[in-house]
Design a protein around this motif. Structure first.
Motif, PDB file in Angstrom:
ATOM      1  N   ARG A  35       0.815  -1.204   0.000  1.00  0.00           N
ATOM      2  CA  ARG A  35       0.000   0.000   0.000  1.00  0.00           C
ATOM      3  C   ARG A  35       0.854   1.262   0.000  1.00  0.00           C
ATOM      4  O   ARG A  35       0.589   2.208  -0.735  1.00  0.00           O
ATOM      5  CB  ARG A  35      -0.934   0.003   1.208  1.00  0.00           C
ATOM      6  N   GLU A  36       1.894   1.282   0.854  1.00  0.00           N
ATOM      7  CA  GLU A  36       2.685   2.501   1.007  1.00  0.00           C
ATOM      8  C   GLU A  36       3.562   2.778  -0.217  1.00  0.00           C
ATOM      9  O   GLU A  36       3.811   3.933  -0.563  1.00  0.00           O
ATOM     10  CB  GLU A  36       3.570   2.398   2.256  1.00  0.00           C
ATOM     11  N   SER A  37       4.035   1.720  -0.870  1.00  0.00           N
ATOM     12  CA  SER A  37       4.907   1.907  -2.031  1.00  0.00           C
ATOM     13  C   SER A  37       4.119   2.187  -3.298  1.00  0.00           C
ATOM     14  O   SER A  37       4.670   2.665  -4.294  1.00  0.00           O
ATOM     15  CB  SER A  37       5.769   0.654  -2.240  1.00  0.00           C
ATOM     16  N   GLY A  38       2.826   1.884  -3.266  1.00  0.00           N
ATOM     17  CA  GLY A  38       2.007   2.060  -4.462  1.00  0.00           C
ATOM     18  C   GLY A  38       2.155   0.934  -5.458  1.00  0.00           C
ATOM     19  O   GLY A  38       1.576   0.965  -6.540  1.00  0.00           O
ATOM     20  N   LYS A  39       2.924  -0.098  -5.095  1.00  0.00           N
ATOM     21  CA  LYS A  39       3.133  -1.221  -6.017  1.00  0.00           C
ATOM     22  C   LYS A  39       1.875  -2.049  -6.204  1.00  0.00           C
ATOM     23  O   LYS A  39       1.651  -2.625  -7.264  1.00  0.00           O
ATOM     24  CB  LYS A  39       4.242  -2.141  -5.489  1.00  0.00           C
ATOM     25  N   GLY A  40       1.088  -2.126  -5.145  1.00  0.00           N
ATOM     26  CA  GLY A  40      -0.043  -3.030  -5.184  1.00  0.00           C
ATOM     27  C   GLY A  40       0.434  -4.466  -5.036  1.00  0.00           C
ATOM     28  O   GLY A  40       1.620  -4.733  -4.842  1.00  0.00           O
ATOM     29  N   ILE A  41      -0.504  -5.383  -5.104  1.00  0.00           N
ATOM     30  CA  ILE A  41      -0.192  -6.795  -4.926  1.00  0.00           C
ATOM     31  C   ILE A  41      -0.618  -7.552  -6.169  1.00  0.00           C
ATOM     32  O   ILE A  41      -1.746  -7.433  -6.637  1.00  0.00           O
ATOM     33  CB  ILE A  41      -0.934  -7.365  -3.697  1.00  0.00           C
ATOM     34  N   ASN A  42       0.307  -8.328  -6.726  1.00  0.00           N
ATOM     35  CA  ASN A  42      -0.027  -9.184  -7.859  1.00  0.00           C
ATOM     36  C   ASN A  42       0.699 -10.513  -7.726  1.00  0.00           C
ATOM     37  O   ASN A  42       1.457 -10.722  -6.782  1.00  0.00           O
ATOM     38  CB  ASN A  42       0.302  -8.494  -9.194  1.00  0.00           C
ATOM     39  N   ALA A  43       0.447 -11.399  -8.658  1.00  0.00           N
ATOM     40  CA  ALA A  43       0.984 -12.761  -8.568  1.00  0.00           C
ATOM     41  C   ALA A  43       2.350 -12.903  -9.214  1.00  0.00           C
ATOM     42  O   ALA A  43       2.857 -14.025  -9.322  1.00  0.00           O
ATOM     43  CB  ALA A  43      -0.001 -13.742  -9.206  1.00  0.00           C
ATOM     44  N   ASN A  44       2.968 -11.785  -9.622  1.00  0.00           N
ATOM     45  CA  ASN A  44       4.244 -11.873 -10.330  1.00  0.00           C
ATOM     46  C   ASN A  44       5.384 -11.132  -9.643  1.00  0.00           C
ATOM     47  O   ASN A  44       6.522 -11.608  -9.639  1.00  0.00           O
ATOM     48  CB  ASN A  44       4.085 -11.316 -11.760  1.00  0.00           C
ATOM     49  N   ASP A  45       5.086  -9.962  -9.072  1.00  0.00           N
ATOM     50  CA  ASP A  45       6.154  -9.113  -8.536  1.00  0.00           C
ATOM     51  C   ASP A  45       6.284  -9.284  -7.027  1.00  0.00           C
ATOM     52  O   ASP A  45       5.296  -9.162  -6.298  1.00  0.00           O
ATOM     53  CB  ASP A  45       5.868  -7.643  -8.858  1.00  0.00           C
ATOM     54  N   PRO A  46       7.501  -9.536  -6.544  1.00  0.00           N
ATOM     55  CA  PRO A  46       7.680  -9.732  -5.100  1.00  0.00           C
ATOM     56  C   PRO A  46       7.573  -8.431  -4.319  1.00  0.00           C
ATOM     57  O   PRO A  46       7.926  -7.356  -4.803  1.00  0.00           O
ATOM     58  CB  PRO A  46       9.095 -10.314  -5.002  1.00  0.00           C
ATOM     59  N   LEU A  47       7.060  -8.540  -3.106  1.00  0.00           N
ATOM     60  CA  LEU A  47       7.077  -7.439  -2.152  1.00  0.00           C
ATOM     61  C   LEU A  47       8.290  -7.647  -1.240  1.00  0.00           C
ATOM     62  O   LEU A  47       8.638  -8.773  -0.907  1.00  0.00           O
ATOM     63  CB  LEU A  47       5.801  -7.430  -1.315  1.00  0.00           C
ATOM     64  N   ILE A  48       8.935  -6.560  -0.866  1.00  0.00           N
ATOM     65  CA  ILE A  48      10.160  -6.651  -0.082  1.00  0.00           C
ATOM     66  C   ILE A  48       9.916  -6.142   1.331  1.00  0.00           C
ATOM     67  O   ILE A  48       9.414  -5.038   1.535  1.00  0.00           O
ATOM     68  CB  ILE A  48      11.295  -5.838  -0.740  1.00  0.00           C
ATOM     69  N   VAL A  49      10.258  -6.976   2.300  1.00  0.00           N
ATOM     70  CA  VAL A  49      10.170  -6.605   3.706  1.00  0.00           C
ATOM     71  C   VAL A  49      11.580  -6.568   4.275  1.00  0.00           C
ATOM     72  O   VAL A  49      12.307  -7.558   4.209  1.00  0.00           O
ATOM     73  CB  VAL A  49       9.308  -7.603   4.507  1.00  0.00           C
ATOM     74  N   HIS A  50      11.964  -5.427   4.821  1.00  0.00           N
ATOM     75  CA  HIS A  50      13.297  -5.253   5.377  1.00  0.00           C
ATOM     76  C   HIS A  50      13.315  -5.619   6.857  1.00  0.00           C
ATOM     77  O   HIS A  50      12.370  -5.326   7.588  1.00  0.00           O
ATOM     78  CB  HIS A  50      13.767  -3.806   5.206  1.00  0.00           C
ATOM     79  N   ALA A  51      14.400  -6.233   7.277  1.00  0.00           N
ATOM     80  CA  ALA A  51      14.557  -6.541   8.705  1.00  0.00           C
ATOM     81  C   ALA A  51      14.472  -5.270   9.541  1.00  0.00           C
ATOM     82  O   ALA A  51      13.945  -5.272  10.655  1.00  0.00           O
ATOM     83  CB  ALA A  51      15.890  -7.243   8.952  1.00  0.00           C
ATOM     84  N   GLU A  52      14.951  -4.164   8.992  1.00  0.00           N
ATOM     85  CA  GLU A  52      14.913  -2.899   9.719  1.00  0.00           C
ATOM     86  C   GLU A  52      13.468  -2.465   9.981  1.00  0.00           C
ATOM     87  O   GLU A  52      13.156  -1.929  11.043  1.00  0.00           O
ATOM     88  CB  GLU A  52      15.650  -1.813   8.944  1.00  0.00           C
TER      89      GLU A  52
END
Length: 313
Positions: A35-52
């Motif tokens: 939501r915050e990045s504006g990427k949205g969610i789809n079945a092809n592009d990974p979402l990145i979660v940082h340990a920080e």
């Protein structure tokens, strides 16, 4: 201050699944990232979660965050959830799906890359229908996966402040308790239900009460009532380390409080630097009352307010 919002379709809120605390947190951070990045969610592009991000959001040590995300990647791919929907002919359909179709841990970068499974994507992104939304900070202080699930279940009924009776077996599934776990009611209440209620009431924006319902002499279900906390109490619950030195610290006062304490402040020698010199005490008091509406002035006056008896809780 930016608010990190999580949105889930209520079909997902009501789904039966079992996730550990770290896995739930990872899922929530991924939803926020989308939501915050504006990427949205789809079945092809990974979402990145940082340990920080995990460290900052959930107040854990760096090494703890690294290990938590690494461990979560090991098991999240195998996790499944189930939910029901109606077919075009109006018949109940029982769905089963994985949470993610792919998950990657990049150790040297301390990040997780994940792609949600196709079945879960419309449940998260379909915002035009019934959904539950909440700020991520509301669950940041919860250390029990059952508490996170309980909060999600309850706020789906925020408009009424109470739930219908939930059958005990259904509730066990929805809160994530396996059939083999806590089969005795007393054990379930002591290990799962009561600690979850306590955490939700202490660390989120609602306080919760539970009522048990019987069929004959046997407890067959639970219902819940909950109330929204006043805003100041919410701030203390979701951020227990917050203090008057916090940059955005501010307590809204009633008009009666403003004029009462403004009158007391006007007589303090320490406040003379705020006086315009020619005004009377009553004029100075009225101006202080107006200044107490300004967050920056309130913070400046706060030490003096405490001295004359003002309490922020």
């Amino acid at each position: 201050m930016k608010k990190e919002l999580v949105v889930k379709d209520n079909a997902l809120i009501n789904a039966s699944y079992n996730l550990g605390l770290v896995e739930q947190r990872l899922i929530l951070l991924a939803i926020v990232e989308a939501r915050e990045s504006g990427k949205g969610i789809n079945a092809n592009d990974p979402l990145i979660v940082h340990a920080e991000s995990y460290m900052n959001q959930f107040s854990v040590h760096r090494n703890t965050a690294y290990q938590a995300l690494k461990d979560a990647c090991e098991v999240l791919f195998e996790r499944r959830f189930s939910y029901q929907s109606l077919s075009e002919k109006g018949n109940i359909q029982n769905h089963k799906s994985r949470w993610v179709s792919e998950i990657i841990y990049v150790e040297k970068e301390a990040i997780v890359k994940l792609i949600f499974a196709p079945a879960i994507i419309p449940l998260i992104t379909r915002l035009e229908k019934h959904f539950t939304s909440y700020e991520l900070k509301q669950v940041s202080q919860l250390s029990s996966p059952y508490a996170v699930r309980l909060y999600e279940i309850l706020i789906a009924w925020r408009s009424t402040g109470k739930t219908p009776i939930i059958d005990i077996s259904d509730f066990r599934e929805r809160i994530g308790v396996l059939e083999s776990e806590y089969s005795r009611l007393n054990n379930f209440k002591m290990r799962v239900l009561e600690p979850a209620i306590k955490q939700v009431s202490e660390h989120t924006d609602i306080t919760v009460q539970v009522e048990q319902h019987k069929t004959g002499r046997t407890v067959s279900g639970f219902s819940f009532k909950f109330k929204q906390k006043p805003q100041l109490e919410v701030e203390k619950s979701v951020n227990p380390k917050r203090d008057p030195n916090t940059p955005d610290f501010f307590v809204e006062m009633t008009d009666a409080q403003r004029y009462l304490f403004a009158n007391k402040l006007s007589e303090m020698p320490e406040m003379s630097k705020y006086s315009e010199g020619t005004e009377s005490y009553s004029q100075f008091s009225a101006r202080i009352a107006d200044m107490l509406l300004q967050p920056e002035k309130f913070r400046a006056f706060y030490p003096h307010l405490k001295r004359v008896g003002f309490q922020s809780s």
